[in-house]
Design an enzyme around this catalytic site. Structure first.
Site, PDB file in Angstrom:
ATOM      1  N   LYS A 153      34.866 -21.157 -26.711  1.00  0.00           N
ATOM      2  CA  LYS A 153      34.618 -19.746 -27.041  1.00  0.00           C
ATOM      3  C   LYS A 153      34.414 -19.563 -28.536  1.00  0.00           C
ATOM      4  O   LYS A 153      33.506 -18.859 -28.976  1.00  0.00           O
ATOM      5  CB  LYS A 153      35.803 -18.880 -26.560  1.00  0.00           C
ATOM      6  CG  LYS A 153      35.690 -17.503 -27.135  1.00  0.00           C
ATOM      7  CD  LYS A 153      36.805 -16.551 -26.842  1.00  0.00           C
ATOM      8  CE  LYS A 153      36.720 -15.413 -27.871  1.00  0.00           C
ATOM      9  NZ  LYS A 153      37.539 -14.271 -27.528  1.00  0.00           N
ATOM     10  N   THR A 210      37.595 -29.571 -16.201  1.00  0.00           N
ATOM     11  CA  THR A 210      36.897 -30.760 -15.699  1.00  0.00           C
ATOM     12  C   THR A 210      37.516 -31.232 -14.395  1.00  0.00           C
ATOM     13  O   THR A 210      36.824 -31.559 -13.450  1.00  0.00           O
ATOM     14  CB  THR A 210      36.958 -31.893 -16.754  1.00  0.00           C
ATOM     15  OG1 THR A 210      36.387 -31.408 -17.952  1.00  0.00           O
ATOM     16  CG2 THR A 210      36.193 -33.120 -16.305  1.00  0.00           C
ATOM     17  N   GLY A 237      40.444 -29.629 -12.761  1.00  0.00           N
ATOM     18  CA  GLY A 237      41.195 -28.640 -11.977  1.00  0.00           C
ATOM     19  C   GLY A 237      42.697 -28.902 -11.974  1.00  0.00           C
ATOM     20  O   GLY A 237      43.463 -28.184 -11.341  1.00  0.00           O
ATOM     21  N   GLY A 242      35.705 -30.249 -21.648  1.00  0.00           N
ATOM     22  CA  GLY A 242      35.102 -29.194 -20.831  1.00  0.00           C
ATOM     23  C   GLY A 242      35.280 -27.875 -21.537  1.00  0.00           C
ATOM     24  O   GLY A 242      36.393 -27.469 -21.799  1.00  0.00           O
ATOM     25  N   HIS A 243      34.196 -27.261 -21.914  1.00  0.00           N
ATOM     26  CA  HIS A 243      34.301 -25.972 -22.579  1.00  0.00           C
ATOM     27  C   HIS A 243      33.905 -24.879 -21.606  1.00  0.00           C
ATOM     28  O   HIS A 243      32.849 -24.939 -21.000  1.00  0.00           O
ATOM     29  CB  HIS A 243      33.357 -25.903 -23.770  1.00  0.00           C
ATOM     30  CG  HIS A 243      33.767 -26.792 -24.889  1.00  0.00           C
ATOM     31  ND1 HIS A 243      35.068 -26.966 -25.260  1.00  0.00           N
ATOM     32  CD2 HIS A 243      33.033 -27.554 -25.729  1.00  0.00           C
ATOM     33  CE1 HIS A 243      35.116 -27.790 -26.277  1.00  0.00           C
ATOM     34  NE2 HIS A 243      33.899 -28.168 -26.581  1.00  0.00           N
ATOM     35  N   SER A 270      41.902 -14.573 -30.977  1.00  0.00           N
ATOM     36  CA  SER A 270      41.195 -14.345 -29.730  1.00  0.00           C
ATOM     37  C   SER A 270      42.153 -13.673 -28.747  1.00  0.00           C
ATOM     38  O   SER A 270      43.258 -14.162 -28.506  1.00  0.00           O
ATOM     39  CB  SER A 270      40.693 -15.688 -29.190  1.00  0.00           C
ATOM     40  OG  SER A 270      40.067 -15.500 -27.951  1.00  0.00           O
ATOM     41  N   GLY A 305      40.553 -23.643 -26.472  1.00  0.00           N
ATOM     42  CA  GLY A 305      39.597 -22.523 -26.424  1.00  0.00           C
ATOM     43  C   GLY A 305      38.506 -22.714 -27.476  1.00  0.00           C
ATOM     44  O   GLY A 305      37.927 -21.740 -27.969  1.00  0.00           O
ATOM     45  N   LYS A 306      38.235 -23.986 -27.805  1.00  0.00           N
ATOM     46  CA  LYS A 306      37.213 -24.279 -28.828  1.00  0.00           C
ATOM     47  C   LYS A 306      35.841 -23.783 -28.391  1.00  0.00           C
ATOM     48  O   LYS A 306      35.046 -23.330 -29.204  1.00  0.00           O
ATOM     49  CB  LYS A 306      37.128 -25.797 -29.093  1.00  0.00           C
ATOM     50  CG  LYS A 306      38.374 -26.369 -29.731  1.00  0.00           C
ATOM     51  CD  LYS A 306      38.265 -27.861 -29.906  1.00  0.00           C
ATOM     52  CE  LYS A 306      38.159 -28.612 -28.597  1.00  0.00           C
ATOM     53  NZ  LYS A 306      39.349 -28.536 -27.739  1.00  0.00           N
ATOM     54  N   ASP A 311      41.869 -28.274 -25.126  1.00  0.00           N
ATOM     55  CA  ASP A 311      41.839 -27.032 -24.344  1.00  0.00           C
ATOM     56  C   ASP A 311      42.335 -25.831 -25.135  1.00  0.00           C
ATOM     57  O   ASP A 311      42.938 -24.917 -24.579  1.00  0.00           O
ATOM     58  CB  ASP A 311      42.676 -27.164 -23.045  1.00  0.00           C
ATOM     59  CG  ASP A 311      42.310 -28.409 -22.275  1.00  0.00           C
ATOM     60  OD1 ASP A 311      41.118 -28.648 -22.088  1.00  0.00           O
ATOM     61  OD2 ASP A 311      43.232 -29.165 -21.881  1.00  0.00           O
ATOM     62  N   GLY A 314      41.101 -12.489 -25.563  1.00  0.00           N
ATOM     63  CA  GLY A 314      40.534 -12.488 -24.215  1.00  0.00           C
ATOM     64  C   GLY A 314      39.419 -13.517 -24.154  1.00  0.00           C
ATOM     65  O   GLY A 314      38.961 -13.992 -25.191  1.00  0.00           O
ATOM     66  N   THR A 343      40.488 -39.076 -17.006  1.00  0.00           N
ATOM     67  CA  THR A 343      39.691 -38.252 -16.103  1.00  0.00           C
ATOM     68  C   THR A 343      38.749 -39.114 -15.252  1.00  0.00           C
ATOM     69  O   THR A 343      38.006 -38.587 -14.436  1.00  0.00           O
ATOM     70  CB  THR A 343      38.863 -37.215 -16.901  1.00  0.00           C
ATOM     71  OG1 THR A 343      38.176 -37.896 -17.944  1.00  0.00           O
ATOM     72  CG2 THR A 343      39.745 -36.146 -17.484  1.00  0.00           C
ATOM     73  N   GLN A 394      38.355 -32.302 -27.348  1.00  0.00           N
ATOM     74  CA  GLN A 394      39.777 -32.646 -27.200  1.00  0.00           C
ATOM     75  C   GLN A 394      40.565 -32.072 -28.388  1.00  0.00           C
ATOM     76  O   GLN A 394      40.143 -31.079 -28.945  1.00  0.00           O
ATOM     77  CB  GLN A 394      39.988 -34.162 -27.065  1.00  0.00           C
ATOM     78  CG  GLN A 394      39.488 -34.733 -25.756  1.00  0.00           C
ATOM     79  CD  GLN A 394      38.105 -35.330 -25.856  1.00  0.00           C
ATOM     80  OE1 GLN A 394      37.728 -35.864 -26.876  1.00  0.00           O
ATOM     81  NE2 GLN A 394      37.351 -35.240 -24.796  1.00  0.00           N
TER      82      GLN A 394
HETATM   83  P1  GDP Z   1      38.243 -25.802 -24.838  1.00  0.00           P
HETATM   84  O1  GDP Z   1      38.003 -27.097 -24.161  1.00  0.00           O
HETATM   85  O2  GDP Z   1      39.032 -25.962 -26.098  1.00  0.00           O
HETATM   86  O3  GDP Z   1      37.003 -24.975 -25.031  1.00  0.00           O
HETATM   87  O4  GDP Z   1      39.181 -24.945 -23.900  1.00  0.00           O
HETATM   88  P2  GDP Z   1      38.959 -24.596 -22.347  1.00  0.00           P
HETATM   89  O5  GDP Z   1      37.573 -24.124 -22.144  1.00  0.00           O
HETATM   90  O6  GDP Z   1      39.476 -25.666 -21.498  1.00  0.00           O
HETATM   91  O7  GDP Z   1      39.993 -23.439 -22.208  1.00  0.00           O
HETATM   92  C1  GDP Z   1      39.773 -22.227 -22.638  1.00  0.00           C
HETATM   93  C2  GDP Z   1      39.905 -21.278 -21.464  1.00  0.00           C
HETATM   94  O8  GDP Z   1      40.518 -20.112 -21.879  1.00  0.00           O
HETATM   95  C3  GDP Z   1      38.575 -20.843 -20.900  1.00  0.00           C
HETATM   96  O9  GDP Z   1      38.703 -20.521 -19.537  1.00  0.00           O
HETATM   97  C4  GDP Z   1      38.252 -19.613 -21.717  1.00  0.00           C
HETATM   98  O10 GDP Z   1      37.370 -18.697 -21.074  1.00  0.00           O
HETATM   99  C5  GDP Z   1      39.605 -19.027 -21.863  1.00  0.00           C
HETATM  100  N1  GDP Z   1      39.858 -18.331 -23.118  1.00  0.00           N
HETATM  101  C6  GDP Z   1      39.412 -18.639 -24.364  1.00  0.00           C
HETATM  102  N2  GDP Z   1      39.937 -17.796 -25.277  1.00  0.00           N
HETATM  103  C7  GDP Z   1      40.737 -16.943 -24.580  1.00  0.00           C
HETATM  104  C8  GDP Z   1      41.600 -15.859 -24.961  1.00  0.00           C
HETATM  105  O11 GDP Z   1      41.737 -15.515 -26.115  1.00  0.00           O
HETATM  106  N3  GDP Z   1      42.309 -15.259 -23.950  1.00  0.00           N
HETATM  107  C9  GDP Z   1      42.207 -15.621 -22.659  1.00  0.00           C
HETATM  108  N4  GDP Z   1      42.931 -14.961 -21.753  1.00  0.00           N
HETATM  109  N5  GDP Z   1      41.415 -16.641 -22.256  1.00  0.00           N
HETATM  110  C10 GDP Z   1      40.700 -17.273 -23.209  1.00  0.00           C
END
Ligand code: GDP
Length: 431
Positions: free
Chosen positions: A18, A301, A303, A40-41, A414, A15-16, A13, A416, A130, A225
């Site tokens: 994005k 995934t 909540g 879950g991305h 990052s 933020g991969k 989690d 946002g 999960t 992961q």
């Molecule tokens: P992943 O599984 O590594 O892709 O991570 P997740 O998707 O579970 O978590 C990333 C969450 O943080 C998502 O809701 C993204 O939209 C959000 N997000 C990603 N980068 C940023 C950031 O730089 N700032 C903020 N506020 N939210 C972010």
């Protein structure tokens, strides 16, 4: 020409999604190589939110080929559902931009049932699965009783395989768990239908990747992961059932190690963890609550609220070693805005010892106490900043300390969730 692997350095989690989405602009092909739909991305593109569990996030870019490698375990229902939802949102998904390895293992209904039965029985000792059947599917892969994608195209073969596999599984369901079990014919009917739908997408990912590379194309390997959930190197047994480190990008997609030119690690500006397991910098207080709220730290995934804590550079530095990281990308830095003081774990105290790397035994990690360094926070809104030099002085101080502790450059920051809310200091595809 360069191929890049992007790996989570914490417990997932990070933020991969994005970051992979952002880096895809320079890739011809994006490949997933492990895990299943427990990943879950979440992506926000032009204000629209997409949650992808299986299909690489590169699918949102036109002209890119997304591949699901042999190391991934695939739930056909989830895959088909994801394809349909993308289509509904106007994202074209076809054999031209999605390739599914013929050799990926298939998550069957009995895998999901087994996951849930076991977790229910464990009660307090649960590991926080999960319940998607990922672990039991990998078990069958290792014990050579698994169903692979190509088996879904072979009616006789699939029926025979299911008869054999279900004999043992049904004994377990009926005699041990007091559950109904599964009929081979019913399962076969349903999964042959999935096979028909997926057949046009099935291919040899290893050969397709070779073709891309031979033609000078660039590949982005998308980890799911995080490093500390790796089945060998993570906080066993509170780990996932696959290898999440960069080395597995090769095994899980069918390329040689020489094909991966750079590994970039993603770290959140703080730490989170879902489910059970040791977490030395966990904050069980108002600050942890605030980070959870500001960062929206709830599983995409399941909540489930994520456990939150300070950035742990012992965890990140251990990931640098395990993955051979060349650079670090820091996400969600904006979430820390407004905190007066920020803490970063720089080492652990474990009895009389001072450790700079996470101990592999869980008992030892549980006994560790973080040694913190403190940094002054910042009040300014950083969400609109696109140029590193325009970040507040204290934000730069925090990032420079992270860079120094990690011993590798921070190349992306990052600020946002949006694609554009990023400070890109150098692109990993530039060698
Ligand atoms: P992943 O599984 O590594 O892709 O991570 P997740 O998707 O579970 O978590 C990333 C969450 O943080 C998502 O809701 C993204 O939209 C959000 N997000 C990603 N980068 C940023 C950031 O730089 N700032 C903020 N506020 N939210 C972010």
């Amino acid at each position: 020409m360069a191929n890049v692997a992007v790996i989570g350095t914490q417990w997932g989690d990070e933020g991969k999604g994005k970051v992979v989405d952002l880096l895809t602009d320079r890739a011809d092909c994006v490949v997933r190589f492990q895990g299943g739909n427990n990943a879950g991305h979440t992506l926000v593109v032009e204000g629209r939110k997409f949650i992808l569990h299986l299909i690489p996030s590169g699918i949102l870019h036109q002209g890119k080929v997304c591949m699901i490698g042999n190391g991934v375990v695939v739930d056909p229902e989830v895959l088909v559902g994801e394809m349909d939802r993308l289509e509904e949102h106007g994202v074209a998904v076809g054999p031209g931009n999605l390739v599914l390895s013929r050799y990926a293992h298939v998550i069957m209904p009995y895998h999901k049932a087994l996951d849930l039965c076991r977790e229910a029985r464990k009660g307090k000792t649960k590991i926080g699965t999960t319940g998607r059947g990922i672990g039991p599917c990998y078990e069958d892969k290792a014990s050579r009783g698994g169903v692979r994608v190509h088996d879904l195209f072979d009616e006789r073969g699939l029926r025979e395989k299911l008869e054999a596999v279900l004999e043992e599984k049904n004994f377990l369901f009926r005699r041990f768990f007091q559950e109904k079990g599964f009929e081979a014919d019913e399962v076969a009917e349903k999964y042959l239908q999935h096979g028909e739908r997926l057949k046009p997408y099935a291919g040899d990912v290893s050969r397709r990747l070779q073709d891309v590379c031979d033609k000078g194309g660039q590949v982005l390997f998308e980890g799911a992961q995080g490093t500390h959930l790796d089945i060998d190197h993570g906080t066993y047994p509170y780990v996932t059932s696959s290898s999440t480190v960069a080395g597995n990008a090769c095994c899980g997609s069918g390329v040689g190690p020489g094909r991966i030119h750079k590994v970039a690690g993603i770290a959140k500006a703080y730490t989170t963890r879902v489910g059970e397991g040791p977490f030395p910098t966990e904050l069980d207080d108002e600050t942890g609550e605030r980070i959870r709220r500001e960062g929206g730290e709830f599983g995409s995934t399941t909540g489930r609220p994520r456990r939150c804590g300070w950035l742990d550079m012992v965890v990140v530095s251990t990931s640098k070693r395990l993955n051979g990281l060349a650079e670090l990308m820091i996400t969600k830095l904006d979430v820390l805005t407004g905190l007066e003081t920020l803490k970063v774990a720089v080492a652990y105290e474990c009895g009389p010892e001072r450790l700079d790397s996470t101990p592999p035994e869980i008992g030892a990690l549980e006994a560790c106490r973080p040694v913190y360094e403190e940094f002054p926070g910042w009040e300014e809104d950083i969400g609109g900043v696109r140029d590193y030099s325009r970040l507040p002085a204290n934000t730069r101080r925090y990032l420079e300390a992270v860079e120094e502790m990690a011993g590798i450059p921070v190349t992306l920051i990052s600020v946002g969730p949006g694609r554009e809310e990023t400070i890109l200091r150098s692109h990993p595809f530039d060698s």
